[in-house]
Motif scaffolding. Structure first.
Motif, PDB file in Angstrom:
ATOM      1  N   ALA A 163       0.840  -1.199   0.000  1.00 57.27           N
ATOM      2  CA  ALA A 163       0.000   0.000   0.000  1.00 57.27           C
ATOM      3  C   ALA A 163       0.877   1.252   0.000  1.00 57.27           C
ATOM      4  O   ALA A 163       0.582   2.233  -0.701  1.00 57.27           O
ATOM      5  N   ILE A 164       1.960   1.224   0.771  1.00 59.27           N
ATOM      6  CA  ILE A 164       2.895   2.354   0.796  1.00 59.27           C
ATOM      7  C   ILE A 164       3.523   2.531  -0.586  1.00 59.27           C
ATOM      8  O   ILE A 164       3.636   3.651  -1.095  1.00 59.27           O
ATOM      9  N   ALA A 165       3.922   1.432  -1.203  1.00 58.53           N
ATOM     10  CA  ALA A 165       4.561   1.494  -2.519  1.00 58.53           C
ATOM     11  C   ALA A 165       3.600   2.056  -3.564  1.00 58.53           C
ATOM     12  O   ALA A 165       3.991   2.912  -4.374  1.00 58.53           O
ATOM     13  N   ARG A 166       2.351   1.604  -3.546  1.00 60.23           N
ATOM     14  CA  ARG A 166       1.380   2.101  -4.528  1.00 60.23           C
ATOM     15  C   ARG A 166       1.097   3.579  -4.318  1.00 60.23           C
ATOM     16  O   ARG A 166       1.026   4.355  -5.284  1.00 60.23           O
ATOM     17  N   THR A 167       0.929   3.979  -3.062  1.00 56.12           N
ATOM     18  CA  THR A 167       0.656   5.385  -2.763  1.00 56.12           C
ATOM     19  C   THR A 167       1.820   6.267  -3.184  1.00 56.12           C
ATOM     20  O   THR A 167       1.635   7.332  -3.784  1.00 56.12           O
ATOM     21  N   GLU A 168       3.027   5.822  -2.876  1.00 59.10           N
ATOM     22  CA  GLU A 168       4.218   6.604  -3.212  1.00 59.10           C
ATOM     23  C   GLU A 168       4.397   6.704  -4.716  1.00 59.10           C
ATOM     24  O   GLU A 168       4.770   7.766  -5.246  1.00 59.10           O
ATOM     25  N   LEU A 169       4.147   5.616  -5.428  1.00 58.54           N
ATOM     26  CA  LEU A 169       4.282   5.628  -6.883  1.00 58.54           C
ATOM     27  C   LEU A 169       3.267   6.576  -7.508  1.00 58.54           C
ATOM     28  O   LEU A 169       3.590   7.324  -8.440  1.00 58.54           O
ATOM     29  N   THR A 178       4.408  10.090  -6.946  1.00 55.31           N
ATOM     30  CA  THR A 178       5.592  10.371  -7.756  1.00 55.31           C
ATOM     31  C   THR A 178       5.211  10.662  -9.199  1.00 55.31           C
ATOM     32  O   THR A 178       5.727  11.594  -9.817  1.00 55.31           O
ATOM     33  N   VAL A 179       4.291   9.877  -9.740  1.00 55.04           N
ATOM     34  CA  VAL A 179       3.848  10.069 -11.121  1.00 55.04           C
ATOM     35  C   VAL A 179       3.161  11.425 -11.290  1.00 55.04           C
ATOM     36  O   VAL A 179       3.261  12.067 -12.342  1.00 55.04           O
ATOM     37  N   GLN A 180       2.482  11.883 -10.261  1.00 48.60           N
ATOM     38  CA  GLN A 180       1.754  13.158 -10.327  1.00 48.60           C
ATOM     39  C   GLN A 180       2.655  14.367 -10.102  1.00 48.60           C
ATOM     40  O   GLN A 180       2.210  15.506 -10.253  1.00 48.60           O
ATOM     41  N   ASP A 181       3.908  14.149  -9.743  1.00 50.99           N
ATOM     42  CA  ASP A 181       4.841  15.244  -9.470  1.00 50.99           C
ATOM     43  C   ASP A 181       5.429  15.747 -10.790  1.00 50.99           C
ATOM     44  O   ASP A 181       6.340  15.148 -11.355  1.00 50.99           O
ATOM     45  N   PHE A 230      10.791   0.729   4.529  1.00 53.33           N
ATOM     46  CA  PHE A 230      11.810   1.181   3.591  1.00 53.33           C
ATOM     47  C   PHE A 230      11.573   0.598   2.196  1.00 53.33           C
ATOM     48  O   PHE A 230      11.751   1.291   1.189  1.00 53.33           O
ATOM     49  N   PHE A 231      11.184  -0.665   2.122  1.00 54.81           N
ATOM     50  CA  PHE A 231      10.940  -1.279   0.813  1.00 54.81           C
ATOM     51  C   PHE A 231       9.790  -0.578   0.097  1.00 54.81           C
ATOM     52  O   PHE A 231       9.864  -0.317  -1.110  1.00 54.81           O
ATOM     53  N   GLY A 232       8.719  -0.282   0.840  1.00 59.87           N
ATOM     54  CA  GLY A 232       7.582   0.403   0.242  1.00 59.87           C
ATOM     55  C   GLY A 232       7.936   1.783  -0.270  1.00 59.87           C
ATOM     56  O   GLY A 232       7.394   2.239  -1.283  1.00 59.87           O
ATOM     57  N   LYS A 233       8.847   2.460   0.416  1.00 64.41           N
ATOM     58  CA  LYS A 233       9.292   3.780  -0.015  1.00 64.41           C
ATOM     59  C   LYS A 233      10.307   3.690  -1.158  1.00 64.41           C
ATOM     60  O   LYS A 233      10.331   4.543  -2.058  1.00 64.41           O
TER      61      LYS A 233
END
Length: 247
Positions: free
Chosen positions: A3-9, A12-15, A95-98
């Motif tokens: 969930a962290i990985a999906r949210t962060e991705l 990131t794409v929207q930046d 850390f992996f999710g980030k």
């Protein structure tokens, strides 16, 4: 973790700023410097594009560390780190999710810039398997160092300044702006301590000399060890990072 990985991705794409630093500016630099140096009769066109395209790809890959610093500092200031620490999620999972989304971004960046080189400048790629392994190693070391810096620095401005020193200083001393062979001997010796040097020489070995995995094993080893060192430093520094987080 996922969930962290999906949210962060997604963030990131929207930046849009990240898109500029990751794709637009590197392409501008590549076009400008190929145009400048391709007229040099002492250097072949293939040598020029092999120096400039991988060189600027490596340099701009390091700028992902700015985004990583901003993300981690914001999580710390907003109390997100403290809240996550109170859940069953382990430090390694956090850390992996980030880390994973930024790893993906760097790999996409490398693919786009090399693809641009192939389409526009007929850049030869050499052994695709060796190229993929070296690109994975480059993305690993960049994001590993990015995580370490993100948990060590106290402010975003400090992280941005340190990233510029690492990216631009490493580009200058590591031979990304000009071939290492043209530099003084003392600089050539210093360059061998930098991951930028090993990444560029690995790409040159693949593209110019037709090398395979067996020819770049040392380059891969250096980059992987440096990336692991960054990850270990991030984990060791995490308790201090957690103490600084708002509750």
């Amino acid at each position: 973790m996922w969930a962290i990985a999906r949210t962060e991705l997604k963030k990131t794409v929207q930046d849009k700023g990240l898109w500029f630093w990751t794709f637009v500016l590197p392409i501008v630099f590549i076009v400008a410097f190929v145009a400048i140096f391709s007229g040099d009769e002492s250097t072949s066109y293939k040598e020029v594009v092999t120096q400039i395209i991988p060189g600027y790809t490596i340099m701009f890959a390091f700028f992902i560390m700015i985004s990583m610093v901003i993300v981690f500092v914001k999580d710390r200031e907003r109390g997100m780190v403290a809240r996550i620490a109170s859940t069953p999620l382990s430090i390694h999972q956090y850390f992996f999710g980030k880390w994973l989304p930024f790893m993906i971004v760097v790999l996409v960046q490398i693919t786009v810039l090399f693809g641009f080189g192939v389409v526009v400048y007929d850049l030869p790629l050499g052994d695709p398997f060796a190229l993929i392994l070296l690109s994975l190693a480059l993305a690993f070391i960049v994001t590993g160092w990015g995580m370490a810096m993100a948990v060590i620095v106290r402010t975003e401005n400090m992280g941005i300044a340190m990233t510029q020193i690492l990216a631009l200083g490493g580009a200058l001393l590591g031979g990304l702006w000009m071939p290492v062979e043209f530099m003084p001997e003392v600089v050539q010796n210093i360059s061998k301590a930098l991951p930028q040097y090993w990444a560029l020489q690995g790409y040159k070995e693949i593209i110019l000399s037709g090398g395979g995995v067996g020819d770049i094993w040392l380059h891969l080893l250096v980059l992987i060890i440096a990336g692991v060192a960054g990850g270990v430093l991030a984990l060791v520094s995490y308790p201090r990072f957690l103490r600084q987080s708002r509750s």
